[in-house]
Motif scaffolding. Structure first.
Motif, PDB file in Angstrom:
ATOM      1  N   ARG A   8     -79.451   1.222   9.515  1.00  0.00           N
ATOM      2  CA  ARG A   8     -78.928  -0.060   9.027  1.00  0.00           C
ATOM      3  C   ARG A   8     -78.746  -0.036   7.500  1.00  0.00           C
ATOM      4  O   ARG A   8     -79.549   0.544   6.768  1.00  0.00           O
ATOM      5  CB  ARG A   8     -79.901  -1.190   9.355  1.00  0.00           C
ATOM      6  N   GLY A   9     -77.677  -0.664   7.061  1.00  0.00           N
ATOM      7  CA  GLY A   9     -77.495  -0.887   5.632  1.00  0.00           C
ATOM      8  C   GLY A   9     -77.014   0.304   4.833  1.00  0.00           C
ATOM      9  O   GLY A   9     -77.261   0.370   3.624  1.00  0.00           O
ATOM     10  N   LEU A  10     -76.297   1.222   5.461  1.00  0.00           N
ATOM     11  CA  LEU A  10     -75.767   2.390   4.756  1.00  0.00           C
ATOM     12  C   LEU A  10     -74.619   1.934   3.859  1.00  0.00           C
ATOM     13  O   LEU A  10     -73.611   1.422   4.339  1.00  0.00           O
ATOM     14  CB  LEU A  10     -75.294   3.422   5.779  1.00  0.00           C
ATOM     15  N   ARG A  11     -74.769   2.100   2.578  1.00  0.00           N
ATOM     16  CA  ARG A  11     -73.773   1.628   1.618  1.00  0.00           C
ATOM     17  C   ARG A  11     -72.878   2.782   1.167  1.00  0.00           C
ATOM     18  O   ARG A  11     -73.373   3.822   0.723  1.00  0.00           O
ATOM     19  CB  ARG A  11     -74.467   1.004   0.408  1.00  0.00           C
ATOM     20  N   VAL A  12     -71.561   2.533   1.284  1.00  0.00           N
ATOM     21  CA  VAL A  12     -70.575   3.564   0.950  1.00  0.00           C
ATOM     22  C   VAL A  12     -69.435   2.914   0.172  1.00  0.00           C
ATOM     23  O   VAL A  12     -68.897   1.891   0.590  1.00  0.00           O
ATOM     24  CB  VAL A  12     -70.003   4.217   2.224  1.00  0.00           C
ATOM     25  N   PHE A  13     -69.064   3.534  -0.932  1.00  0.00           N
ATOM     26  CA  PHE A  13     -67.940   3.035  -1.714  1.00  0.00           C
ATOM     27  C   PHE A  13     -66.658   3.617  -1.136  1.00  0.00           C
ATOM     28  O   PHE A  13     -66.552   4.817  -0.887  1.00  0.00           O
ATOM     29  CB  PHE A  13     -68.079   3.430  -3.186  1.00  0.00           C
ATOM     30  N   GLY A  14     -65.679   2.744  -0.884  1.00  0.00           N
ATOM     31  CA  GLY A  14     -64.403   3.186  -0.331  1.00  0.00           C
ATOM     32  C   GLY A  14     -63.252   2.360  -0.856  1.00  0.00           C
ATOM     33  O   GLY A  14     -63.452   1.367  -1.564  1.00  0.00           O
ATOM     34  N   HIS A  15     -62.060   2.749  -0.476  1.00  0.00           N
ATOM     35  CA  HIS A  15     -60.839   2.100  -0.964  1.00  0.00           C
ATOM     36  C   HIS A  15     -60.012   1.552   0.192  1.00  0.00           C
ATOM     37  O   HIS A  15     -58.780   1.655   0.189  1.00  0.00           O
ATOM     38  CB  HIS A  15     -60.015   3.094  -1.798  1.00  0.00           C
ATOM     39  N   HIS A  16     -60.650   0.956   1.175  1.00  0.00           N
ATOM     40  CA  HIS A  16     -59.960   0.430   2.351  1.00  0.00           C
ATOM     41  C   HIS A  16     -59.556  -1.018   2.129  1.00  0.00           C
ATOM     42  O   HIS A  16     -60.262  -1.777   1.466  1.00  0.00           O
ATOM     43  CB  HIS A  16     -60.872   0.527   3.577  1.00  0.00           C
ATOM     44  N   GLY A  17     -58.436  -1.398   2.711  1.00  0.00           N
ATOM     45  CA  GLY A  17     -57.988  -2.779   2.647  1.00  0.00           C
ATOM     46  C   GLY A  17     -56.479  -2.871   2.614  1.00  0.00           C
ATOM     47  O   GLY A  17     -55.786  -1.895   2.330  1.00  0.00           O
ATOM     48  N   VAL A  18     -55.976  -4.062   2.899  1.00  0.00           N
ATOM     49  CA  VAL A  18     -54.525  -4.259   2.925  1.00  0.00           C
ATOM     50  C   VAL A  18     -53.968  -4.673   1.563  1.00  0.00           C
ATOM     51  O   VAL A  18     -52.772  -4.586   1.342  1.00  0.00           O
ATOM     52  CB  VAL A  18     -54.113  -5.298   3.999  1.00  0.00           C
ATOM     53  N   HIS A  19     -54.830  -5.114   0.666  1.00  0.00           N
ATOM     54  CA  HIS A  19     -54.375  -5.569  -0.650  1.00  0.00           C
ATOM     55  C   HIS A  19     -54.382  -4.412  -1.644  1.00  0.00           C
ATOM     56  O   HIS A  19     -55.303  -3.590  -1.652  1.00  0.00           O
ATOM     57  CB  HIS A  19     -55.259  -6.704  -1.161  1.00  0.00           C
ATOM     58  N   PRO A  20     -53.369  -4.359  -2.512  1.00  0.00           N
ATOM     59  CA  PRO A  20     -53.296  -3.260  -3.491  1.00  0.00           C
ATOM     60  C   PRO A  20     -54.548  -3.129  -4.354  1.00  0.00           C
ATOM     61  O   PRO A  20     -54.978  -2.010  -4.651  1.00  0.00           O
ATOM     62  CB  PRO A  20     -52.077  -3.622  -4.348  1.00  0.00           C
ATOM     63  N   GLU A  21     -55.157  -4.260  -4.747  1.00  0.00           N
ATOM     64  CA  GLU A  21     -56.348  -4.170  -5.586  1.00  0.00           C
ATOM     65  C   GLU A  21     -57.535  -3.558  -4.847  1.00  0.00           C
ATOM     66  O   GLU A  21     -58.392  -2.910  -5.444  1.00  0.00           O
ATOM     67  CB  GLU A  21     -56.718  -5.536  -6.185  1.00  0.00           C
ATOM     68  N   GLU A  22     -57.593  -3.737  -3.532  1.00  0.00           N
ATOM     69  CA  GLU A  22     -58.663  -3.106  -2.750  1.00  0.00           C
ATOM     70  C   GLU A  22     -58.480  -1.595  -2.751  1.00  0.00           C
ATOM     71  O   GLU A  22     -59.452  -0.842  -2.830  1.00  0.00           O
ATOM     72  CB  GLU A  22     -58.644  -3.612  -1.311  1.00  0.00           C
ATOM     73  N   ARG A  23     -57.241  -1.171  -2.661  1.00  0.00           N
ATOM     74  CA  ARG A  23     -56.947   0.264  -2.652  1.00  0.00           C
ATOM     75  C   ARG A  23     -57.199   0.888  -4.014  1.00  0.00           C
ATOM     76  O   ARG A  23     -57.696   2.003  -4.108  1.00  0.00           O
ATOM     77  CB  ARG A  23     -55.492   0.503  -2.233  1.00  0.00           C
ATOM     78  N   SER A  24     -56.872   0.172  -5.077  1.00  0.00           N
ATOM     79  CA  SER A  24     -57.020   0.769  -6.408  1.00  0.00           C
ATOM     80  C   SER A  24     -58.443   0.659  -6.943  1.00  0.00           C
ATOM     81  O   SER A  24     -58.969   1.609  -7.511  1.00  0.00           O
ATOM     82  CB  SER A  24     -56.031   0.141  -7.395  1.00  0.00           C
ATOM     83  N   LEU A  25     -59.073  -0.489  -6.786  1.00  0.00           N
ATOM     84  CA  LEU A  25     -60.416  -0.708  -7.333  1.00  0.00           C
ATOM     85  C   LEU A  25     -61.525  -0.224  -6.409  1.00  0.00           C
ATOM     86  O   LEU A  25     -62.577   0.213  -6.862  1.00  0.00           O
ATOM     87  CB  LEU A  25     -60.626  -2.185  -7.651  1.00  0.00           C
ATOM     88  N   GLY A  26     -61.328  -0.366  -5.115  1.00  0.00           N
ATOM     89  CA  GLY A  26     -62.361  -0.007  -4.146  1.00  0.00           C
ATOM     90  C   GLY A  26     -63.459  -1.050  -4.100  1.00  0.00           C
ATOM     91  O   GLY A  26     -63.476  -2.012  -4.881  1.00  0.00           O
TER      92      GLY A  26
END
Length: 120
Positions: A8-26
């Motif tokens: 439980r609670g595994l934290r991972v930084f990623g760049h998923h999402g439909v919005h451009p800022e989600e893809r660029s900023l993560g």
């Protein structure tokens, strides 16, 4: 009944999402896993090779979530489920992918998708 190993609670930084800022900023995604496996042989022999090595599994899940951005957390969850089902001895898995910073326009604690998959 299948035995379960829970992470439980595994934290991972990623760049998923439909919005451009989600893809660029993560952003940080949180993953919960419940892996179904038979642990009787491992308990009898006290041998790591007879069970799911959750340390190795965590490393693989982190790599799977961090790579190749996709639009949907449903896709991320399926990617993790497929990885888990490829592990020897895993018969079923429940994967929850949390997106606590989902840009929905109002304050919230969490958005999550939970999937259940099995070999059958």
């Amino acid at each position: 009944m299948t035995d379960r190993i829970t992470i439980r609670g595994l934290r991972v930084f990623g760049h998923h999402g439909v919005h451009p800022e989600e893809r660029s900023l993560g952003q940080t995604f949180v993953v919960d896993l419940v892996v179904g496996t038979d642990t009787r042989e491992a308990a009898r022999t006290d041998d790591l090779a007879a069970t799911v090595d959750y340390s190795s599994l965590v490393d693989q899940v982190v790599a799977a979530v961090a790579k190749d951005p996709v639009n949907l957390i449903e896709t991320v969850a399926q990617r993790v489920a497929d990885l888990c089902l490829d592990q020897p001895g895993v018969s079923e898995v429940e994967v929850t992918v949390h997106k606590p910073q989902a840009p929905v326009g109002v304050p919230l604690d969490d958005v999550a998708v939970t999937i259940h998959r099995s070999r059958t």
